[in-house]
Scaffold this motif. Structure first.
Motif, PDB file in Angstrom:
ATOM      1  N   CYS A  81       3.553  -4.701  11.575  1.00 59.74           N
ATOM      2  CA  CYS A  81       2.565  -3.774  11.011  1.00 59.74           C
ATOM      3  C   CYS A  81       2.294  -4.100   9.550  1.00 59.74           C
ATOM      4  O   CYS A  81       1.140  -4.064   9.102  1.00 59.74           O
ATOM      5  CB  CYS A  81       3.049  -2.331  11.147  1.00 59.74           C
ATOM      6  SG  CYS A  81       2.984  -1.706  12.832  1.00 59.74           S
ATOM      7  N   VAL A  82       3.346  -4.415   8.814  1.00 56.03           N
ATOM      8  CA  VAL A  82       3.170  -4.768   7.406  1.00 56.03           C
ATOM      9  C   VAL A  82       2.314  -6.028   7.289  1.00 56.03           C
ATOM     10  O   VAL A  82       1.401  -6.108   6.458  1.00 56.03           O
ATOM     11  CB  VAL A  82       4.545  -4.959   6.722  1.00 56.03           C
ATOM     12  CG1 VAL A  82       4.393  -5.580   5.343  1.00 56.03           C
ATOM     13  CG2 VAL A  82       5.270  -3.628   6.640  1.00 56.03           C
ATOM     14  N   ASP A  85      -1.298  -5.231   8.076  1.00 53.42           N
ATOM     15  CA  ASP A  85      -1.896  -4.521   6.946  1.00 53.42           C
ATOM     16  C   ASP A  85      -2.265  -5.477   5.811  1.00 53.42           C
ATOM     17  O   ASP A  85      -3.215  -5.237   5.066  1.00 53.42           O
ATOM     18  CB  ASP A  85      -0.946  -3.441   6.417  1.00 53.42           C
ATOM     19  CG  ASP A  85      -0.830  -2.260   7.372  1.00 53.42           C
ATOM     20  OD1 ASP A  85      -1.702  -2.128   8.262  1.00 53.42           O
ATOM     21  OD2 ASP A  85       0.136  -1.475   7.240  1.00 53.42           O
ATOM     22  N   GLU A  86      -1.513  -6.562   5.689  1.00 56.24           N
ATOM     23  CA  GLU A  86      -1.787  -7.551   4.654  1.00 56.24           C
ATOM     24  C   GLU A  86      -2.826  -8.578   5.100  1.00 56.24           C
ATOM     25  O   GLU A  86      -3.154  -9.491   4.353  1.00 56.24           O
ATOM     26  CB  GLU A  86      -0.491  -8.255   4.249  1.00 56.24           C
ATOM     27  CG  GLU A  86       0.484  -7.331   3.542  1.00 56.24           C
ATOM     28  CD  GLU A  86       1.829  -7.986   3.285  1.00 56.24           C
ATOM     29  OE1 GLU A  86       2.058  -9.127   3.742  1.00 56.24           O
ATOM     30  OE2 GLU A  86       2.666  -7.350   2.628  1.00 56.24           O
TER      31      GLU A  86
END
Length: 114
Positions: A81-82, A85-86
């Motif tokens: 998820c991180v 998001d990036e």
């Protein structure tokens, strides 16, 4: 007016515990057999208890392994998820989506949705 009072004597209390009067010493054989049966029953009870505890310990161990596995999977999804998001596509995500069938064709009200 005369008051009449009647007194009744209570019934004798019989105690069912303890030795019974009139028992003979020939009953010792029965007592020994009864004691041996009691010992055997206690041995069997302990064996059942031991098996039950082994079963429960194995069950707990399996559940703990499942919890660890699920936590690792959750941590992997959090890092994905991180990365999403990036703006990056995490390694393994496209394969997982294909495996789960997330990109599949469905019919909703006669309209093809991709």
């Amino acid at each position: 007016m005369k008051e009449t009072t009647t007194t009744t004597t209570p019934a004798p209390v019989t105690n069912k515990r303890g030795r019974k009067p009139g028992k003979k010493s020939s009953d010792k054989v029965d007592i020994k057999a009864k004691l041996e049966m009691s010992r055997q029953s206690a041995r069997e009870c302990r064996a059942r208890k031991k098996l039950r505890y082994q079963y429960l310990e194995e069950l707990v161990k399996d559940r703990e392994k499942a919890v660890i596995s699920l936590r690792q999977e959750l941590e992997k999804y959090r890092t994905w998820c991180v990365e999403v998001d990036e703006g990056r596509i995490p390694e393994g995500l496209p394969g997982l989506l294909d495996e789960l069938g997330a990109v599949k064709q469905e019919f909703a009200g006669g309209v093809l949705i991709m």
